[in-house]
Design a protein around this motif. Structure first.
Motif, PDB file in Angstrom:
ATOM      1  N   CYS A 194      -5.828   2.963  -5.143  1.00 10.44           N
ATOM      2  CA  CYS A 194      -6.594   3.783  -4.203  1.00 10.44           C
ATOM      3  C   CYS A 194      -6.898   5.186  -4.706  1.00 10.44           C
ATOM      4  CB  CYS A 194      -5.845   3.876  -2.869  1.00 10.44           C
ATOM      5  SG  CYS A 194      -5.613   2.298  -2.042  1.00 10.44           S
ATOM      6  N   VAL A 195      -5.955   5.804  -5.416  1.00 16.16           N
ATOM      7  CA  VAL A 195      -6.083   7.221  -5.771  1.00 16.16           C
ATOM      8  C   VAL A 195      -6.673   7.436  -7.166  1.00 16.16           C
ATOM      9  CG1 VAL A 195      -4.777   9.356  -6.179  1.00 16.16           C
ATOM     10  CG2 VAL A 195      -4.251   7.923  -4.208  1.00 16.16           C
ATOM     11  N   ALA A 196      -6.325   6.584  -8.133  1.00 18.19           N
ATOM     12  CA  ALA A 196      -6.752   6.802  -9.516  1.00 18.19           C
ATOM     13  C   ALA A 196      -8.277   6.861  -9.646  1.00 18.19           C
ATOM     14  CB  ALA A 196      -6.184   5.709 -10.412  1.00 18.19           C
ATOM     15  N   ARG A 197      -8.979   5.939  -8.969  1.00 15.40           N
ATOM     16  CA  ARG A 197     -10.450   5.923  -9.042  1.00 15.40           C
ATOM     17  C   ARG A 197     -11.052   7.161  -8.373  1.00 15.40           C
ATOM     18  NH1 ARG A 197     -14.801   6.574  -9.541  1.00 15.40           N
ATOM     19  NH2 ARG A 197     -16.591   5.217  -9.983  1.00 15.40           N
ATOM     20  N   PHE A 198     -10.436   7.619  -7.305  1.00 14.86           N
ATOM     21  CA  PHE A 198     -10.923   8.808  -6.605  1.00 14.86           C
ATOM     22  C   PHE A 198     -10.739  10.044  -7.472  1.00 14.86           C
ATOM     23  CE2 PHE A 198     -10.313  11.863  -2.834  1.00 14.86           C
ATOM     24  CZ  PHE A 198     -11.667  12.176  -2.819  1.00 14.86           C
ATOM     25  N   MET A 199      -9.624  10.146  -8.199  1.00 16.50           N
ATOM     26  CA  MET A 199      -9.399  11.270  -9.106  1.00 16.50           C
ATOM     27  C   MET A 199     -10.444  11.281 -10.222  1.00 16.50           C
ATOM     28  SD  MET A 199      -5.323  11.931  -9.608  1.00 16.50           S
ATOM     29  CE  MET A 199      -5.011  10.361 -10.382  1.00 16.50           C
ATOM     30  N   TYR A 200     -10.802  10.084 -10.682  1.00 16.71           N
ATOM     31  CA  TYR A 200     -11.841   9.980 -11.714  1.00 16.71           C
ATOM     32  C   TYR A 200     -13.179  10.501 -11.188  1.00 16.71           C
ATOM     33  CZ  TYR A 200     -15.349   7.772 -14.720  1.00 16.71           C
ATOM     34  OH  TYR A 200     -16.424   7.544 -15.533  1.00 16.71           O
ATOM     35  N   SER A 201     -13.517  10.161  -9.954  1.00 19.10           N
ATOM     36  CA  SER A 201     -14.767  10.625  -9.339  1.00 19.10           C
ATOM     37  C   SER A 201     -14.780  12.138  -9.180  1.00 19.10           C
ATOM     38  CB  SER A 201     -14.957   9.964  -7.966  1.00 19.10           C
ATOM     39  OG  SER A 201     -15.076   8.577  -8.079  1.00 19.10           O
ATOM     40  N   LEU A 202     -13.630  12.710  -8.781  1.00 19.40           N
ATOM     41  CA  LEU A 202     -13.550  14.152  -8.573  1.00 19.40           C
ATOM     42  C   LEU A 202     -13.672  14.929  -9.876  1.00 19.40           C
ATOM     43  CD1 LEU A 202     -10.662  14.341  -5.936  1.00 19.40           C
ATOM     44  CD2 LEU A 202     -13.057  14.931  -5.536  1.00 19.40           C
ATOM     45  N   THR A 203     -13.083  14.414 -10.950  1.00 16.19           N
ATOM     46  CA  THR A 203     -13.067  15.138 -12.223  1.00 16.19           C
ATOM     47  C   THR A 203     -14.362  14.959 -13.012  1.00 16.19           C
ATOM     48  OG1 THR A 203     -11.895  13.244 -13.205  1.00 16.19           O
ATOM     49  CG2 THR A 203     -10.565  15.120 -12.478  1.00 16.19           C
ATOM     50  N   THR A 204     -15.009  13.799 -12.901  1.00 17.69           N
ATOM     51  CA  THR A 204     -16.219  13.532 -13.679  1.00 17.69           C
ATOM     52  C   THR A 204     -17.507  13.692 -12.868  1.00 17.69           C
ATOM     53  OG1 THR A 204     -16.183  11.153 -13.171  1.00 17.69           O
ATOM     54  CG2 THR A 204     -14.958  11.897 -15.126  1.00 17.69           C
ATOM     55  N   GLY A 205     -17.374  13.623 -11.538  1.00 17.89           N
ATOM     56  CA  GLY A 205     -18.560  13.682 -10.689  1.00 17.89           C
ATOM     57  C   GLY A 205     -19.266  12.351 -10.558  1.00 17.89           C
ATOM     58  N   ASP A 206     -18.739  11.322 -11.208  1.00 15.53           N
ATOM     59  CA  ASP A 206     -19.339   9.988 -11.147  1.00 15.53           C
ATOM     60  C   ASP A 206     -18.802   9.249  -9.914  1.00 15.53           C
ATOM     61  OD1 ASP A 206     -20.497   7.555 -11.600  1.00 15.53           O
ATOM     62  OD2 ASP A 206     -19.208   6.995 -13.288  1.00 15.53           O
ATOM     63  N   LYS A 207     -19.633   9.112  -8.911  1.00 11.83           N
ATOM     64  CA  LYS A 207     -19.233   8.460  -7.666  1.00 11.83           C
ATOM     65  C   LYS A 207     -19.672   7.004  -7.592  1.00 11.83           C
ATOM     66  CE  LYS A 207     -19.291  12.735  -4.935  1.00 11.83           C
ATOM     67  NZ  LYS A 207     -19.797  13.380  -3.702  1.00 11.83           N
ATOM     68  N   SER A 208     -20.323   6.518  -8.621  1.00 11.53           N
ATOM     69  CA  SER A 208     -20.813   5.141  -8.613  1.00 11.53           C
ATOM     70  C   SER A 208     -19.704   4.155  -8.928  1.00 11.53           C
ATOM     71  CB  SER A 208     -21.947   4.975  -9.626  1.00 11.53           C
ATOM     72  OG  SER A 208     -21.489   5.248 -10.937  1.00 11.53           O
ATOM     73  N   VAL A 209     -19.794   2.983  -8.331  1.00 12.12           N
ATOM     74  CA  VAL A 209     -18.823   1.919  -8.573  1.00 12.12           C
ATOM     75  C   VAL A 209     -19.547   0.578  -8.450  1.00 12.12           C
ATOM     76  CG1 VAL A 209     -18.095   1.982  -6.138  1.00 12.12           C
ATOM     77  CG2 VAL A 209     -16.619   0.902  -7.837  1.00 12.12           C
ATOM     78  N   THR A 210     -19.334  -0.307  -9.406  1.00 11.77           N
ATOM     79  CA  THR A 210     -20.014  -1.600  -9.398  1.00 11.77           C
ATOM     80  C   THR A 210     -19.447  -2.498  -8.305  1.00 11.77           C
ATOM     81  OG1 THR A 210     -18.474  -2.577 -10.994  1.00 11.77           O
ATOM     82  CG2 THR A 210     -20.424  -1.445 -11.880  1.00 11.77           C
ATOM     83  N   TYR A 211     -20.188  -3.534  -7.999  1.00 15.24           N
ATOM     84  CA  TYR A 211     -19.766  -4.465  -6.940  1.00 15.24           C
ATOM     85  C   TYR A 211     -18.435  -5.122  -7.286  1.00 15.24           C
ATOM     86  CZ  TYR A 211     -19.705  -8.604  -3.947  1.00 15.24           C
ATOM     87  OH  TYR A 211     -19.334  -9.583  -3.056  1.00 15.24           O
TER      88      TYR A 211
END
Length: 300
Positions: A74-91
């Motif tokens: 739950c948290v690791a992907r959100f940290m990645y989005s916050l640090t890189t700005g990449d909010k996209s995620v594949t299906y």
């Protein structure tokens, strides 16, 4: 959008404020590191220390493994989005996150119930404890927790992957959660929403009833103990589990009552702060027990 593999979702997260995003990323980084480290220490200690080869610590080890998986998913992907700005995620990535997030979350409730049963046997049937809670029984209980968790989530998940999405690919959350995903489906979701609700209520109420019944018998047994010292020791063996149960069920019930914005905040606490509290709660209790043992040895 019938071609699911071509879909890319956008996770809206919690805030668009750059300053809050920096604060949030730092907060999540430290809570995640301490959560993984704390629970990993519990796993290693219960594996390596011969004094901790008891059913209680066997269940605690499995609970810590669950916490590590849950907070990582739950948290690791959100940290990645916050640090890189990449909010996209594949299906496919979203589906994997949804599957493991719900599986570990559901399994946690069943494992807490199994731990409650362990405490019931230890206090209410102490003479038969080692016979009843042997290694085989403990392993079967943990396996059943995972299997029941899988059985609970498979029906709604298998139906959900067959539904079609609308033009919107915006998920109003920081993780791929069932509720925001259902809102961007074009297909009729009434049946699957009812199924999700039924499974969630059965899991929550079913395990909660078992926990309440177990602790009712435990409290009755403790109150019948002849000395205050025995009663205090018996309550001490259950205190850590009771605290974790109260926090887990309380946060889940609160999350169900909140609106969308508040729900995301509560979800963040559930996935970052609460898994961090688990090792501290059990470590504090063991530290207190160690101090008592040292005091007893010094007197004798």
């Amino acid at each position: 959008m019938k071609n699911h593999s071509a879909i890319t979702f956008i996770l809206l997260g919690l805030t668009d404020n750059p300053v809050l995003q920096v604060i949030l990323s730092v907060f999540l980084f430290f809570t995640y590191i301490f959560t993984v480290a704390g629970n990993l220490i519990i796993v290693l200690l219960t594996l390596g220390d011969s004094h901790l080869k008891t059913p209680m610590y066997f269940f605690l080890r499995n609970f810590s493994i669950l916490e590590i998986i849950y907070t990582t998913v739950c948290v690791a992907r959100f940290m990645y989005s916050l640090t890189t700005g990449d909010k996209s995620v594949t299906y496919n990535t979203c589906l994997i996150q949804l599957f493991f997030g719900i599986l570990t979350g559901a399994t946690e409730f069943f494992l807490l119930t199994a731990m409650c049963y362990d405490r019931y046997v230890a206090i209410c049937k102490p003479l038969h404890y080692t016979t009843i809670m042997n290694e085989r029984v403990c392993a079967i209980l943990v396996l059943c927790c995972w299997m029941i968790g899988l059985i609970v989530i498979l029906p709604p998940l298998s139906l959900g992957v067959q539904l079609d999405f609308c033009n919107s690919n915006l998920i109003d959350h920081f993780v791929c959660d069932a509720s925001p995903l259902l809102k961007i489906l074009c297909s009729d979701t009434q049946f699957i929403e009812q199924l999700v609700l039924i499974m969630a209520v059965l899991t929550l109420i079913g395990t909660l009833v078992c926990v309440i019944m177990s602790y009712t018998y435990i409290i009755k047994t403790i109150l019948r103990l002849p000395s205050a010292q025995q009663r205090k020791k018996a309550f001490s063996t259950c205190s850590s589990h009771m605290i974790v149960v109260s926090i887990t069920y309380g946060s889940c019930i609160k999350q169900a009552k909140e609106g969308v914005a508040s729900n995301k905040v509560v979800s963040l606490l559930n996935t970052s702060v609460i898994p961090l509290m688990n090792p501290f709660i059990y470590t504090l209790r063991n530290k207190q027990d160690s101090i008592k043992k040292m005091a007893f040895l010094s007197k004798n």
